[in-house]
Design a protein around this motif. Structure first.
Motif, PDB file in Angstrom:
ATOM      1  N   ALA A 160      14.070 -51.127   3.884  1.00 36.17           N
ATOM      2  CA  ALA A 160      13.264 -52.352   3.812  1.00 36.17           C
ATOM      3  C   ALA A 160      12.459 -52.372   2.511  1.00 36.17           C
ATOM      4  N   TRP A 163      14.853 -53.113  -0.302  1.00 33.10           N
ATOM      5  CA  TRP A 163      15.241 -54.536  -0.293  1.00 33.10           C
ATOM      6  C   TRP A 163      14.135 -55.398  -0.903  1.00 33.10           C
ATOM      7  N   THR A 164      12.890 -55.121  -0.476  1.00 30.22           N
ATOM      8  CA  THR A 164      11.762 -55.927  -0.965  1.00 30.22           C
ATOM      9  C   THR A 164      11.672 -55.851  -2.490  1.00 30.22           C
ATOM     10  N   TYR A 167      15.107 -57.385  -4.292  1.00 34.00           N
ATOM     11  CA  TYR A 167      15.310 -58.808  -4.007  1.00 34.00           C
ATOM     12  C   TYR A 167      14.770 -59.684  -5.138  1.00 34.00           C
ATOM     13  N   SER A 350      24.429 -53.662  -6.768  1.00 29.33           N
ATOM     14  CA  SER A 350      24.131 -55.069  -6.547  1.00 29.33           C
ATOM     15  C   SER A 350      24.395 -55.886  -7.828  1.00 29.33           C
ATOM     16  N   GLN A 362      19.453 -62.341  -4.790  1.00 26.06           N
ATOM     17  CA  GLN A 362      18.847 -62.293  -3.458  1.00 26.06           C
ATOM     18  C   GLN A 362      19.924 -62.080  -2.388  1.00 26.06           C
ATOM     19  N   LYS A 363      21.006 -62.852  -2.523  1.00 25.22           N
ATOM     20  CA  LYS A 363      22.085 -62.748  -1.535  1.00 25.22           C
ATOM     21  C   LYS A 363      22.729 -61.360  -1.613  1.00 25.22           C
ATOM     22  N   THR A 365      21.526 -58.546  -2.771  1.00 28.13           N
ATOM     23  CA  THR A 365      20.643 -57.474  -2.316  1.00 28.13           C
ATOM     24  C   THR A 365      20.577 -57.447  -0.790  1.00 28.13           C
ATOM     25  N   THR A 366      20.496 -58.636  -0.186  1.00 31.28           N
ATOM     26  CA  THR A 366      20.393 -58.677   1.275  1.00 31.28           C
ATOM     27  C   THR A 366      21.659 -58.100   1.909  1.00 31.28           C
ATOM     28  N   CYS A 369      21.779 -54.161   1.108  1.00 31.29           N
ATOM     29  CA  CYS A 369      20.812 -53.326   1.823  1.00 31.29           C
ATOM     30  C   CYS A 369      21.143 -53.292   3.320  1.00 31.29           C
ATOM     31  N   SER A 370      21.675 -54.396   3.877  1.00 29.50           N
ATOM     32  CA  SER A 370      22.054 -54.366   5.297  1.00 29.50           C
ATOM     33  C   SER A 370      23.228 -53.406   5.477  1.00 29.50           C
TER      34      SER A 370
END
Ligand code: PFF
Length: 513
Positions: A160, A163-164, A167, A350, A362-363, A365-366, A369-370
């Motif tokens: 998390a 990601w923060t 992002y 990424s 943003q996309k 990274t999300t 990271c998931s």
């Protein structure tokens, strides 16, 4: 419309992020143990030679490639020669799937131990606590034995945070985070070193085992001595985060005019200085513990996870005062060093995905990271440490070294190192001497080749870590195979034509003919 590439907000921001990638868990627990095993102060000789002949030249190579092409590793390689694109993918893919997934789980352990340090919750028998109660380690890499929920929860926390940071745009995410993490890391480490030096028995241990040079251990006319040299080169590659495309990615966000040689020298020197300084804390604390328990130093020291999660907690238990604070400080140092390396491992992959699929950071990274969190789950099971140990061995001994050799061949021979040297010198800053060409074309690949052959001979004579062959093939060979396959598949997805267009470099023309 030409797409705008992110840029670092400042030179210092870039440097701190690159140093943040280089300074990681390895600087704290790997360097000290290697120095201890390989001749104490004498280890510094092969270490510094490796730094100068291979570390700095390869750092300059990665920075210059990223800066010249303004691209992620696969795009930069594809522009030089499309046949090399799979290698460009392999580097960030291995960095992400081969290292980042378990790196996140180890940061998860550090987060748990940070919490435990506040109450000294590891008890008096720190060895049984770590392997038995905390990890509940199974006896085979095939017996996953279920998830350790506290480890998974903390690992999710690490993802998390990552990601923060990733992002946001580079200058508002990674750069800002590095501007906070790096000064914090330096301050915390200096407090830890100062504190460790004041402990009883610390200075004697430092003098006897860290600073005293046993030159016989590095003699090149003995097989043992040669092994030390190979180990020093291996440590330099790992500690500088080279061979994974990370420095290529970070340098792709640099402005046109920049001091590539100066930046590379600064990153390398500060990273190695950090290791040497952190060594004082490690040797001092272990020396104190050995003294307090009345055991010899060599029985007290160990490497890798054992050093941080068994020996350090034991030393913290022995402190006369403020044990909790010392413990929290040590694990906070590991968390900060770990996260700043983790974000670089994530960013390299990424950035490559963004370049190829033209999606937003943003996309990307999300999704990444998931995926990363899901991929870290096996490392949070009861067999996590065993799988991690095998994967780490194969990645460091094969993927990193093969990546490094191929990188040198591509730039040194196919593109021609003079082209890159000219680019570096045209970008401003410290001039790069022709000796760099010799390092990139001959010395660095030759040493890497020797290391590769040495690793192969060793692995074919003796099964690594006495693991079953099936486990080595699955978790070691398997990771190499799957990452190669994935890189191959990704390199077959077509580029948007405008992406692949080689940037025009008129200055190269007379060199390339
Ligand atoms: N350099 C980091 C360390 O010494 O812990 C680890 C690392 C980070 C290795 C990033 C490789 C990498 F690409």
């Amino acid at each position: 419309m030409a797409e705008k590439r992110s840029l670092w907000g400042s030179k210092i921001g870039f440097l701190l992020a690159a140093i943040g990638s280089a300074v990681g868990l390895g600087n704290i627990w790997r360097f000290s143990y290697m120095a201890y095993e390989n001749g104490g102060g004498a280890f510094l000789i092969p270490y510094l030679v490796a730094l100068l002949c291979a570390g700095v030249p390869l750092m300059i190579l990665e920075y210059s490639l990223g800066h010249r092409e303004k691209a992620s590793p696969p795009l930069a390689f594809a522009r030089i020669n499309p046949l090399w694109e799979p290698l460009g993918w392999w580097m960030p893919v291995v960095a992400f799937f081969g290292i980042n997934l378990f790196y996140a789980a180890v940061i998860g352990w550090c987060i748990n131990y940070f919490g435990l340090s506040l109450t000294l919750g590891w008890g008096t028998d720190t060895q049984s606590f770590f392997f038995g109660e905390f990890l509940q380690l199974s006896d085979s890499p095939f017996t996953l034995g279920g998830i350790r929920w506290p480890v998974l929860a903390a690992t999710a926390g690490a993802w998390a945070i990552c990601w923060t940071i990733c992002y946001r745009e580079v200058s508002r995410g990674i750069e800002k985070a590095s501007m906070i993490f790096m000064p914090l890391l330096v301050i915390l480490t200096l407090i830890l070193v100062g504190w460790s030096l004041r402990l009883d028995g610390a200075r004697e241990a430092i003098r006897e085992f860290y600073l005293k040079a046993d030159l016989s251990k590095i003699a090149l006319n003995t097989a043992e001595g040669r092994k030390v040299w190979v180990a020093a080169f291996g440590q330099i590659f790992f500690t500088l985060s080279l061979g994974f495309g990370i420095m290529i990615t970070y340098a792709s966000y640099l402005p046109k005019k920049t001091d590539i040689t100066g930046n590379a020298l600064t990153t390398c020197i500060l990273n190695c200085l950090y290791s040497i300084i952190a060594g004082f804390a490690v040797f001092g604390t272990i020396g104190f513990m050995a003294n307090a328990k009345g055991v010899p130093f060599d029985e007290a020291i160990t490497s890798g996870p054992g050093l941080a999660f068994v020996v350090y907690p034991e030393a913290i238990n022995q402190l006369p005062i403020l044990n909790q604070l010392f413990g929290a400080l040590f694990f906070l140092v590991l968390i900060v060093a770990g996260i700043s390396s983790m974000i670089s491992l994530t960013e390299a992959f990424s950035c490559s995905i963004c370049d190829k699929f033209v999606i937003s950071r943003q996309k990307a990274t999300t999704i990444i990271c998931s995926l990363g969190l899901i991929g870290s789950i096996p490392f949070t099971t009861r067999a996590g440490l065993l799988i991690l140990d095998i994967a780490d061995h194969f990645i460091n001994n094969y993927a990193l070294i093969i990546g490094g050799i191929l990188e040198c061949i591509l730039i040194g021979w196919l593109l021609k190192s003079q082209v890159m040297r000219r680019h570096v010198n045209n970008s401003g800053g410290i001039r790069l001497w022709p000796v760099w060409d010799i390092c990139i074309r001959v010395i660095t690949p030759a040493v890497l080749l020797i290391m590769l052959v040495g690793a192969l001979l060793e692995d074919f004579t003796r099964a690594y870590g006495a693991y079953p062959i099936k486990a080595l093939l699955l978790f070691g060979g398997g990771i190499l195979f799957v990452t190669r396959l994935l890189s191959f598949i990704l390199s077959h997805v077509p580029w948007r034509p405008e992406k692949l267009k080689t940037k025009h470099h008129p200055e190269d023309e007379n060199l390339l003919t």
